[in-house]
Scaffold this active site. Sequence first.
Site, PDB file in Angstrom:
ATOM      1  N   CYS A  52      55.511  62.786  56.825  1.00 16.54           N
ATOM      2  CA  CYS A  52      54.770  63.844  56.133  1.00 16.54           C
ATOM      3  C   CYS A  52      54.694  63.444  54.670  1.00 16.54           C
ATOM      4  CB  CYS A  52      55.513  65.172  56.232  1.00 16.54           C
ATOM      5  SG  CYS A  52      55.884  65.669  57.912  1.00 16.54           S
ATOM      6  N   HIS A 101      47.548  28.563  87.838  1.00 15.36           N
ATOM      7  CA  HIS A 101      46.692  28.976  88.959  1.00 15.36           C
ATOM      8  C   HIS A 101      45.256  29.208  88.513  1.00 15.36           C
ATOM      9  CE1 HIS A 101      50.127  29.256  91.607  1.00 15.36           C
ATOM     10  NE2 HIS A 101      50.768  29.900  90.634  1.00 15.36           N
ATOM     11  N   ASN A 117      60.346  65.729  54.358  1.00 15.70           N
ATOM     12  CA  ASN A 117      59.767  64.645  55.150  1.00 15.70           C
ATOM     13  C   ASN A 117      60.932  63.924  55.808  1.00 15.70           C
ATOM     14  OD1 ASN A 117      58.331  62.403  56.116  1.00 15.70           O
ATOM     15  ND2 ASN A 117      58.661  61.306  54.198  1.00 15.70           N
ATOM     16  N   GLY A 118      60.892  63.783  57.132  1.00 14.09           N
ATOM     17  CA  GLY A 118      61.972  63.085  57.835  1.00 14.09           C
ATOM     18  C   GLY A 118      62.403  63.863  59.060  1.00 14.09           C
ATOM     19  N   GLU A 152      40.449  41.947  69.088  1.00  9.89           N
ATOM     20  CA  GLU A 152      39.717  43.083  68.515  1.00  9.89           C
ATOM     21  C   GLU A 152      39.458  42.913  67.027  1.00  9.89           C
ATOM     22  OE1 GLU A 152      41.813  46.851  68.811  1.00  9.89           O
ATOM     23  OE2 GLU A 152      43.728  45.870  68.463  1.00  9.89           O
ATOM     24  N   LYS A 191      39.225  54.729  66.492  1.00 16.66           N
ATOM     25  CA  LYS A 191      40.675  54.930  66.565  1.00 16.66           C
ATOM     26  C   LYS A 191      41.046  55.734  67.808  1.00 16.66           C
ATOM     27  CE  LYS A 191      44.803  54.480  64.983  1.00 16.66           C
ATOM     28  NZ  LYS A 191      45.369  53.145  65.259  1.00 16.66           N
ATOM     29  N   GLU A 205      49.623  41.960  74.201  1.00 17.89           N
ATOM     30  CA  GLU A 205      49.360  42.756  73.005  1.00 17.89           C
ATOM     31  C   GLU A 205      48.932  41.853  71.842  1.00 17.89           C
ATOM     32  OE1 GLU A 205      48.679  45.629  72.298  1.00 17.89           O
ATOM     33  OE2 GLU A 205      49.115  45.880  70.176  1.00 17.89           O
ATOM     34  N   ARG A 232      49.400  60.521  54.879  1.00 22.52           N
ATOM     35  CA  ARG A 232      50.731  60.588  55.478  1.00 22.52           C
ATOM     36  C   ARG A 232      50.840  61.678  56.548  1.00 22.52           C
ATOM     37  NH1 ARG A 232      54.684  57.928  52.876  1.00 22.52           N
ATOM     38  NH2 ARG A 232      56.213  59.263  53.873  1.00 22.52           N
ATOM     39  N   LYS A 250      45.304  42.200  69.860  1.00 23.88           N
ATOM     40  CA  LYS A 250      45.152  42.310  68.394  1.00 23.88           C
ATOM     41  C   LYS A 250      44.174  41.252  67.891  1.00 23.88           C
ATOM     42  CE  LYS A 250      46.384  45.427  67.977  1.00 23.88           C
ATOM     43  NZ  LYS A 250      46.979  46.358  68.796  1.00 23.88           N
ATOM     44  N   TRP A 300      52.852  66.135  59.329  1.00 20.58           N
ATOM     45  CA  TRP A 300      52.555  65.407  60.566  1.00 20.58           C
ATOM     46  C   TRP A 300      53.666  65.824  61.506  1.00 20.58           C
ATOM     47  CZ3 TRP A 300      48.361  62.918  62.040  1.00 20.58           C
ATOM     48  CH2 TRP A 300      48.409  62.067  63.131  1.00 20.58           C
TER      49      TRP A 300
HETATM   50  C1  F6R Z   1      44.257  48.659  70.108  1.00 26.85           C
HETATM   51  C2  F6R Z   1      44.133  50.108  70.173  1.00 26.85           C
HETATM   52  C3  F6R Z   1      43.617  50.708  71.430  1.00 26.85           C
HETATM   53  C4  F6R Z   1      44.431  51.968  71.786  1.00 26.85           C
HETATM   54  C5  F6R Z   1      43.811  52.665  73.013  1.00 26.85           C
HETATM   55  C6  F6R Z   1      44.638  53.855  73.456  1.00 26.85           C
HETATM   56  O1  F6R Z   1      44.708  48.212  68.851  1.00 26.85           O
HETATM   57  O2  F6R Z   1      44.416  50.787  69.229  1.00 26.85           O
HETATM   58  O3  F6R Z   1      43.651  49.801  72.476  1.00 26.85           O
HETATM   59  O4  F6R Z   1      45.739  51.583  72.046  1.00 26.85           O
HETATM   60  O5  F6R Z   1      42.512  53.085  72.724  1.00 26.85           O
HETATM   61  O6  F6R Z   1      44.722  54.809  72.455  1.00 26.85           O
HETATM   62  P1  F6R Z   1      45.796  55.970  72.515  1.00 26.85           P
HETATM   63  O7  F6R Z   1      47.135  55.344  72.398  1.00 26.85           O
HETATM   64  O8  F6R Z   1      45.451  56.852  71.358  1.00 26.85           O
HETATM   65  O9  F6R Z   1      45.629  56.667  73.825  1.00 26.85           O
END
Ligand code: F6R
Length: 607
Positions: free
Chosen positions: A2, A502, A101-102, A486, A602, A479, A28, A483, A75
């Site tokens: 927060c 394979h 915050n915490g 994307e 996002k 993962e 935040r 990264k 948050w």
């Molecule tokens: C990759 C990324 C996406 C999310 C996916 C799920 O960097 O951010 O692959 O992980 O869209 O999103 P959430 O976790 O919000 O359900």
Amino acid sequence: MCGISGVVQLTGEVGPTLYDSLKRLEYRGYDSVGEASISDGKILVKKQAGKIDEVESELRISQLQGQVGIGHTRWATHGAPSQENAHPHTDCNGSVAVVHNGIIENFMELKQELEAGGHRFKSRTDTEIVAHLVEENLKHGTGFVEAVRQAAKRLSGAYALALICLAEPDKIVCVRKESPLVIGAGSNANYLASDIPAFLPRTKNAILLEDDEMAVLTHDRVRLLNVATGEEVSRNPVTVDWNVETATKGGYPHFMLKEIYEQPFTVRSALRTHPMYLELMASAISRAKRIFLLACGTSYHACLAATYAFANLAKVEVTPVVASEFIDGYAALIDNDTVILTVSQSGETADTLTAVRGAKDRGATILGVTNVMGSTLTRLADVYIGQNSGPEMGVAATKTFTAQYSVLLKIAIALAKKRETLSHMELEKLESALDGMSEWISSTLATQEESVRRITERNSDRFSLCFLGRGISVATALEGRLKLLELSYLPAIAYPAGESKHGFISVVEDGYPVIFVAPHDECYSRIIGNVMEMKARHAHIISLVEEDDTQVAGLSDETILMPKGIPSSLTPIVYILPLQLFAYYMSVTRGYNPDFPRNLAKSVTVH
Ligand code: F6R
């Protein structure tokens, strides 16, 4: 995560200053907002759930009167976003107000004790106990500063607190332990905030509070004290030469890099999940006949890593499924004996929610792990746990991956305890390794960033790359691939290393870059064979190995050196860091903005 702020000023009203500082701290947290001030012998509180501008339209928080005030942008961690749970919180008589915050870990015990002593609580937050503890100390005749100091000594967890009190209306008292808190030293006014941008337009002189220190702010003085001893501490302000934009990113060029560097704190905070919620989840899982882990994208990779942790630590079989495939593939298996453990940073991903609703309709118990309290997932879940990473501004998930996996790991450990699948010694070893997590993260970032940057530059003109791992490192490799893909738009590949022969191996030719995630775990001897297979095809081998590794390192063209002795089940949290940095630098080197990858949102709220 927060944001807190505060101001004590000689003239003028606190409203405009607090409102402006909260706007600058909105990154935040932004699910509820509140302010409190002292005016005409009363504590005035304005607070509400919603974004700052919404709350401003409703309550005009920018017009709060008085010369002493505190503010908060929330948050949610304990208690959903609501008017009652928004900060500031007050004591029984409205004579003390606090923002925080915490996470206060022992709040349940303290709350019970205070309730037994007649204190009445208005919210479900951990924070409110601080106002009541201070009220209790004041009743026994101590002054405000001492009352706060004695209260802080009873708290465990992480906190940055700021309090005002009617009995001493000229000051703010604030305390810091493991949550950020900075003082701004102005002229005829002093400020406090979670982060420098909050007061940067008003002063460039900052005093950095250390853990277990407190500060007493009046309009003309800042006094620092050691919480344990009450003795004065002397520290000069530093001059901050950032502009507001740089300051919002904590001095980093992009939010993504800032968020990568937040991980020592966000992982620590995720690992602080209250045992009660872990126990609730462990009980539901241990009663179930079938357990599915459900998520999309990065959250799915956290689930995949957790599958290994559940099997190896708790001896429990769980099935990880990509949410968009769940109903088509598994609907016939779902009934009252099914548990769905769903992971979603946003708690709003359409594919995830559709799968959850489908499972709920068929009688399954829904457990949720999410970063957003009050999200749809928290409303659908029977039990949910907050991953406590604070808002993530970069579109690519970084700190939220390590936080999600930390929470899943804690659930697996709670289950292992319940099922007695680990010896006392194994548990002790694991818990002490968890205590050292933040240190491993910090040291990896500090020592490896430069070498990752150089490796990235040397490989920035590649047309494709492959990530390989075995065991739990398959999730890390996947993962790392996501990264890179994307953020730099490279068609990267990831595989279980054993599977690479394979099919994938046909792609490999002279100089093709293959990144091996190769911790010294139970898979190590087998991954050596996979490295040799790639070497024989003249692949360019980049490996993530322990710092004294010789075998895989000896076969590699470039190495990234990782700390020794990380237990296998914890490796995803540390080994993903160089891969996040690799994707970040690849994006920057190729001329893209890593905070805003093309075509991605996002939160994906469409099917
Ligand atoms: C990759 C990324 C996406 C999310 C996916 C799920 O960097 O951010 O692959 O992980 O869209 O999103 P959430 O976790 O919000 O359900």
